[in-house]
Design an enzyme around this catalytic site. Structure first.
Site, PDB file in Angstrom:
ATOM      1  N   HIS A 306     -14.493   8.282 -25.209  1.00  0.00           N
ATOM      2  CA  HIS A 306     -13.752   7.123 -24.718  1.00  0.00           C
ATOM      3  C   HIS A 306     -12.283   7.325 -25.035  1.00  0.00           C
ATOM      4  O   HIS A 306     -11.950   7.898 -26.070  1.00  0.00           O
ATOM      5  CB  HIS A 306     -14.257   5.843 -25.414  1.00  0.00           C
ATOM      6  CG  HIS A 306     -13.862   4.607 -24.693  1.00  0.00           C
ATOM      7  ND1 HIS A 306     -12.643   3.997 -24.888  1.00  0.00           N
ATOM      8  CD2 HIS A 306     -14.502   3.880 -23.744  1.00  0.00           C
ATOM      9  CE1 HIS A 306     -12.567   2.953 -24.090  1.00  0.00           C
ATOM     10  NE2 HIS A 306     -13.674   2.858 -23.386  1.00  0.00           N
ATOM     11  N   ASP A 364     -22.096   2.881 -21.801  1.00  0.00           N
ATOM     12  CA  ASP A 364     -22.849   3.332 -20.632  1.00  0.00           C
ATOM     13  C   ASP A 364     -24.019   4.230 -20.993  1.00  0.00           C
ATOM     14  O   ASP A 364     -24.891   4.471 -20.169  1.00  0.00           O
ATOM     15  CB  ASP A 364     -21.920   4.096 -19.670  1.00  0.00           C
ATOM     16  CG  ASP A 364     -20.964   3.151 -18.997  1.00  0.00           C
ATOM     17  OD1 ASP A 364     -21.375   2.018 -18.719  1.00  0.00           O
ATOM     18  OD2 ASP A 364     -19.812   3.536 -18.762  1.00  0.00           O
TER      19      ASP A 364
HETATM   20  N1  CMC Z   1     -18.341  15.757 -22.878  1.00  0.00           N
HETATM   21  C1  CMC Z   1     -17.757  16.889 -23.320  1.00  0.00           C
HETATM   22  N2  CMC Z   1     -16.473  16.984 -23.720  1.00  0.00           N
HETATM   23  C2  CMC Z   1     -15.741  15.864 -23.660  1.00  0.00           C
HETATM   24  C3  CMC Z   1     -16.267  14.642 -23.198  1.00  0.00           C
HETATM   25  C4  CMC Z   1     -17.631  14.608 -22.799  1.00  0.00           C
HETATM   26  N3  CMC Z   1     -18.182  13.487 -22.356  1.00  0.00           N
HETATM   27  N4  CMC Z   1     -15.305  13.692 -23.225  1.00  0.00           N
HETATM   28  C5  CMC Z   1     -14.205  14.286 -23.688  1.00  0.00           C
HETATM   29  N5  CMC Z   1     -14.461  15.602 -23.950  1.00  0.00           N
HETATM   30  C6  CMC Z   1     -13.522  16.586 -24.547  1.00  0.00           C
HETATM   31  C7  CMC Z   1     -12.496  17.065 -23.523  1.00  0.00           C
HETATM   32  O1  CMC Z   1     -12.932  18.210 -22.849  1.00  0.00           O
HETATM   33  C8  CMC Z   1     -11.304  17.337 -24.406  1.00  0.00           C
HETATM   34  O2  CMC Z   1     -11.531  18.548 -25.097  1.00  0.00           O
HETATM   35  P1  CMC Z   1     -10.284  19.503 -25.481  1.00  0.00           P
HETATM   36  O3  CMC Z   1      -9.449  18.710 -26.431  1.00  0.00           O
HETATM   37  O4  CMC Z   1     -10.920  20.711 -26.099  1.00  0.00           O
HETATM   38  O5  CMC Z   1      -9.572  19.817 -24.186  1.00  0.00           O
HETATM   39  C9  CMC Z   1     -11.375  16.228 -25.465  1.00  0.00           C
HETATM   40  O6  CMC Z   1     -12.773  15.885 -25.552  1.00  0.00           O
HETATM   41  C10 CMC Z   1     -10.564  14.972 -25.100  1.00  0.00           C
HETATM   42  O7  CMC Z   1     -10.983  14.548 -23.813  1.00  0.00           O
HETATM   43  P2  CMC Z   1     -10.036  13.905 -22.731  1.00  0.00           P
HETATM   44  O8  CMC Z   1     -10.613  14.154 -21.374  1.00  0.00           O
HETATM   45  O9  CMC Z   1      -8.620  14.318 -22.988  1.00  0.00           O
HETATM   46  O10 CMC Z   1     -10.179  12.366 -23.109  1.00  0.00           O
HETATM   47  P3  CMC Z   1      -9.807  11.132 -22.205  1.00  0.00           P
HETATM   48  O11 CMC Z   1      -9.437  10.035 -23.131  1.00  0.00           O
HETATM   49  O12 CMC Z   1      -8.825  11.516 -21.147  1.00  0.00           O
HETATM   50  O13 CMC Z   1     -11.197  10.812 -21.456  1.00  0.00           O
HETATM   51  C11 CMC Z   1     -13.290   9.858 -20.902  1.00  0.00           C
HETATM   52  C12 CMC Z   1     -12.050   9.759 -21.798  1.00  0.00           C
HETATM   53  C13 CMC Z   1     -14.162   8.604 -21.125  1.00  0.00           C
HETATM   54  C14 CMC Z   1     -12.856   9.884 -19.428  1.00  0.00           C
HETATM   55  C15 CMC Z   1     -14.086  11.143 -21.255  1.00  0.00           C
HETATM   56  O14 CMC Z   1     -14.495  11.091 -22.611  1.00  0.00           O
HETATM   57  C16 CMC Z   1     -15.297  11.352 -20.349  1.00  0.00           C
HETATM   58  O15 CMC Z   1     -15.146  11.930 -19.258  1.00  0.00           O
HETATM   59  N6  CMC Z   1     -16.524  10.896 -20.783  1.00  0.00           N
HETATM   60  C17 CMC Z   1     -17.696  10.966 -19.934  1.00  0.00           C
HETATM   61  C18 CMC Z   1     -17.689   9.835 -18.922  1.00  0.00           C
HETATM   62  C19 CMC Z   1     -18.020   8.487 -19.560  1.00  0.00           C
HETATM   63  O16 CMC Z   1     -18.955   8.356 -20.301  1.00  0.00           O
HETATM   64  N7  CMC Z   1     -17.216   7.466 -19.189  1.00  0.00           N
HETATM   65  C20 CMC Z   1     -17.458   6.090 -19.606  1.00  0.00           C
HETATM   66  C21 CMC Z   1     -16.372   5.543 -20.474  1.00  0.00           C
HETATM   67  S1  CMC Z   1     -16.899   4.042 -21.296  1.00  0.00           S
HETATM   68  C22 CMC Z   1     -17.117   2.901 -20.045  1.00  0.00           C
HETATM   69  C23 CMC Z   1     -15.844   2.435 -19.476  1.00  0.00           C
HETATM   70  O17 CMC Z   1     -15.073   1.788 -20.194  1.00  0.00           O
HETATM   71  O18 CMC Z   1     -15.609   2.693 -18.284  1.00  0.00           O
END
Ligand code: CMC
Length: 429
Positions: A306, A364
């Site tokens: 998140h 989720d």
């Molecule tokens: N699986 C594997 N690696 C992950 C994941 C994941 N679900 N989420 C983040 N990472 C890694 C990402 O690759 C990055 O690694 P590195 O630092 O080595 O490059 C690091 O963690 C930080 O990730 P980010 O993409 O920079 O983080 P963000 O804040 O931009 O993204 C997120 C947040 C929710 C979009 C992401 O965690 C994600 O895609 N999760 C899966 C989808 C999900 O479950 N979404 C629902 C969110 S909660 C409900 C809502 O409020 O909508």
């Protein structure tokens, strides 16, 4: 830097950036004078360090995993309030008295039906259309049906639009489901609670009485409460941005629903279930964990991570308990999908990759398991998120419209394209 401001020096000129204190959480530096004084913009794609507004509605402390609606802890609200009280709280700032609650429910119930012509509108969609595609269309279309609640400068019309949207979203969501199944639409029944009414409109058959399951009703109500608001996430920011141009509220909420649909946001609940089905068996978990860690593989563990929570999502703790209650009710507490989910969670939480990046299960991760046990198809999961979140979107939209300092949202950019160049005629290209 003093405690009340920061100083920034650029090309020999120094300016003060006042520090705006938050009642809870991170202090915010006010950079509004930056462009005027120093002729520079800030660069922050994804708004990772930028507060886009001030708000009194919802607060998340991502470090410790705390979520407050109007100052009340989500765990207390989920345990002791129903969704209607939560809606009242988000909209009005205080929990209702018994009389206020009754009046509010009465007002919502007045608007639970949709214009009869809306039935024809549904018929324009293919039966296999995704219910989110239908929801975006029909919520946007509400502005074509309710001309008497489009003047956003009139507080009474804003109230009317508010009640209409909270009341009609479950009706429209259930209609989207019934349409996709080829089933007749079921009219709302105002003697039922908001959540029971939704389940009734989803599952009742004209040929027999529908027996409401109180465990399902409680679970639905809790899920709506947990999804009701989540400060300035992608869909809420979309609603605010659309609303900042003074667009009508129905159009703004339709834009929020569109933003919610993506798998990185509300679409994750559907994606979690698809992922669990794809993993299929506990023995396959290590392979999927490996893929999630591989930077050359686009696969991510859905339902993990998140932007704000760097600790357990407090909504996930509550919904996990609800998942067990619902599965017990349907005799599926030994459900292989839930077992798979628990094992995935256990393994991921011990893995250095997930620990270092503070990737915990989010809300989720569990909601899809509950929906599945209740007989709701995966394509409806994000629709249910939208029904619960509607009140949050409207509360945030109203807060913005009522703020006298509100301006149209208009981000700037770092232009990296071609500099102005000489035009070439077709023959010379
Ligand atoms: N699986 C594997 N690696 C992950 C994941 C994941 N679900 N989420 C983040 N990472 C890694 C990402 O690759 C990055 O690694 P590195 O630092 O080595 O490059 C690091 O963690 C930080 O990730 P980010 O993409 O920079 O983080 P963000 O804040 O931009 O993204 C997120 C947040 C929710 C979009 C992401 O965690 C994600 O895609 N999760 C899966 C989808 C999900 O479950 N979404 C629902 C969110 S909660 C409900 C809502 O409020 O909508």
């Amino acid at each position: 830097m003093s405690f009340d401001s920061a100083t920034l020096t650029y090309k020999g000129k120094t300016i003060d950036l006042p520090a705006l204190k938050a009642t809870e959480g991170t202090t915010v530096l006010d950079i509004r004078a930056l462009y005027k004084e120093l002729d520079v913009f800030t660069y922050d794609p994804g708004f990772t360090s930028t507060a886009s507004c001030h708000s009194n509605i919802t607060f998340i402390d991502g470090e410790i995993g705390r979520l407050l609606y109007r100052g009340y802890n989500i765990a207390d609200l989920a345990k002791s309030c129903d969704f209607m009280e939560v809606c009242y709280l988000l909209l009005k700032g205080e929990l209702p008295t018994d009389v206020e609650r009754k009046d509010f429910v009465k007002e919502i119930n007045k608007h639970s039906m949709v214009h009869d012509q809306m039935h024809n509108f549904f018929k324009g969609f293919r039966r296999d259309a995704h219910p989110m595609a239908i929801l975006i269309g029909v919520v946007g279309a509400l502005s074509a049906f309710y001309h008497d609640s489009l003047d956003i400068k009139d507080p009474e019309q804003r109230d009317l639009a508010t009640y209409r949207m909270i009341a009609k979203l479950p009706t429209l969501a259930a209609m989207a489901y019934r349409y996709s199944m080829g089933l007749p639409f079921v009219y709302p029944k105002n003697t039922l609670s908001y959540s029971a009414n939704f389940l009734h409109m989803m599952f009742a058959m004209p040929t027999e009485d529908y027996a409401m399951n109180p465990v399902f009703e409680k679970a639905m109500d809790r899920i709506f409460t947990l999804h009701a608001d989540h400060e300035q996430n992608a869909s809420t920011s979309t609603v605010r941005l659309a609303g900042s141009s003074m667009a009508n509220p129905f159009a703004c909420i339709a834009s929020g629903i569109a933003a919610l649909w993506g798998p990185a946001h509300g679409g994750a609940n559907e994606a979690v279930l698809n992922m669990l089905e794809e993993i299929g068996d506990k023995k396959n978990i290590p392979e999927f964990i490996k893929r999630a860690k591989d930077k050359n593989d686009p696969f991510r563990l859905m339902g993990f991570g998140h932007r704000v929570y760097k600790n357990y999502d407090p909504r996930a703790t509550i919904i996990r308990e609800t998942a067990h209650e619902v599965l017990k009710e349907v005799g599926g507490d030994q459900d292989p999908l839930l077992e798979l989910a628990m094992e995935l969670e256990r393994i991921a939480l011990q893995d250095q990759y997930f620990i270092e990046r503070k990737l915990y299960p989010n809300v989720d991760f569990y909601s899809g398991i509950i929906y599945k046990a209740m007989g709701i198809p995966a394509s409806m999961f994000t629709v249910l998120f939208a029904v619960g979140r509607t009140v949050g979107w409207i509360a945030q939209w109203r807060e913005m419209i009522e703020d006298p300092s509100q301006k149209i949202g208009r981000p700037r950019q770092l232009y990296r394209g071609k500099q102005e160049r000489a035009f070439k005629t077709v023959a010379n290209r």
